[in-house]
Design a protein around this motif. Structure first.
Motif: not given
Length: 398
Positions: A85, A88, A94-98, A124, A128-131
């Motif tokens: 986090t 990022a 805005e979002r990183f990958v999970c 989410e 700040p993630v995009r799963c």
């Protein structure tokens, strides 16, 4: 040239408690490992030191991830997400990958029980993630228990295939993955073609960075391992740059037999010899003296690289652990603790809340460290004195 950076998470609260326990109990390995297991949290947050490490690695990686066509990916476990986090935030993502498949080896299974794992919606909402693809019930849903060595091996193969496909596609020049020590060690063993049965582990310090480059003809090439130059010495934990490998205990295969008669012939002969040498002869007994309990007990046999390593029984009629023995070559490897844990699992499945053992007096400390409590006085039977001990609360979480 495209590159892949593998980063171990910053220090977690489990890492911190493990370090303290190792320092206090370094001369008593069995008790040390038992206390560490007891203090362990299922999915811990970062420690205060870990948060400072996360800020430092974020400062170090921000210029790298600010370059075009960069990708930040994290394990779904909290310590990894809390490490990613700040990275990022510095990069302005805005979002990183999970990625659900990057969890630590073993999964979300503690003290013989399967624990719930976070869902994509929960992750989410908090981070700040995009799963990526994830079971609706959580990132570890669908598993019946602790991840096995074969399952971990297959998951490593999938992770490597994903990394190679991502870099080969040319969409990203730099991929940074925040993951876990045991998982990253197994990745490197696979990439460097170290046989799985060899007990070699590659140790990452907290926020240690391993760099691999991608060549279309050669695949992934190791360029640097466990770099900690972004941390001053006072902020380092886990392993420093000089201590980059160790011998790990080999993967164990635990087999379960419903009776002594069910154990295959050659293995039964080896077991009889192991029991006679280390258990029966000191007691002045023979295998025939245990014929009745052998017939009704569950027999758990541990093999390491095909070699008999240890053995224990669970007597369901009495709710009792019997005949625990670890071969001389495999002592101080936590195998005794693992065998006791396997018997505890048997007792739980049997609906019991407590487990009994008659411990030789010289092993009372070992069982006490695992939560067993003496019941009654020492029985000074010849030639071996023993103490009845009980572990209660098996049905409770720990």
């Amino acid at each position: 040239m495209p590159r892949l950076l593998l980063v171990r998470h910053a220090q977690s609260k489990n890492n911190l408690s493990n370090a303290r326990i190792r320092e206090e109990l370094r001369d008593d390995p069995e008790r040390m490992h038992a206390e560490a297991a007891r203090a362990r949290e299922p999915d811990p947050d970062l420690s205060e030191l870990g948060r400072a490490q996360a800020e430092r690695v974020a400062e170090h990686l921000a210029p790298i991830l600010s370059e075009p066509r960069s990708l930040l990916v994290s394990s779904p476990m909290r310590r990894a997400l809390q490490t990613a986090t700040p990275i990022a935030a510095r990069v302005g993502l805005e979002r990183f990958v999970c990625e659900a498949g990057l969890f630590e080896v073993g999964g979300c299974h503690y003290c013989g029980e399967l624990r719930p794992s976070a869902t994509a919606a929960a992750l989410e909402a908090e981070f700040p993630v995009r799963c990526g693809a994830m079971d609706p019930e959580g990132w570890y849903a669908g598993h019946g228990g602790a991840e096995t060595s074969d399952e971990a091996r297959a998951r490593v193969e999938r992770a490597i295939a994903w990394a190679e496909a991502t870099l080969a596609a040319g969409t990203h020049e730099t991929v940074v993955v925040i993951a876990h020590g045991d998982l990253l060690s197994r990745w490197l063993r696979r990439w460097l073609h170290v046989p799985w049965q060899r007990g070699l582990a590659f140790v990452h310090g907290n926020t240690g960075i391993t760099t691999l480059s991608w060549d279309r003809r050669e695949g992934l090439l190791l360029e640097g391992f466990n770099s900690l130059t972004h941390l001053p010495p006072k902020l380092r934990s886990g392993a420093d740059a000089e201590f980059w490998w160790r011998y790990a205990w080999p993967d164990l295969e635990l087999s379960r037999y419903e009776s002594w008669a069910a154990i295959p012939g050659e293995l039964a002969v080896e077991l009889a010899e192991l029991r006679a040498r280390h258990l029966l002869e000191p007691e002045g007994k023979s295998l025939a003296d245990y014929a009745t309990s052998d017939a009704r007990s569950v027999h758990l046999v541990a093999l390491a690289e095909g070699e008999l390593a240890g053995y224990v029984q669970y007597d369901p009629e009495l709710g009792r652990l019997r005949q625990l023995v670890v071969g001389p070559r495999h002592r101080r490897s936590r195998l005794g603790r693992r065998l006791v844990g396997a018997v505890e699992d048997e007792a739980r499945r049997d609906g019991r809340d407590e487990l009994l053992v008659h411990a030789w007096v010289d092993s009372v400390g070992f069982y006490a460290a695992l939560g067993f409590v003496a019941r009654g006085a020492v029985e000074s039977g010849a030639p071996v004195a023993w103490q009845a001990m009980v572990k209660q609360g098996l049905s409770r979480t720990c």
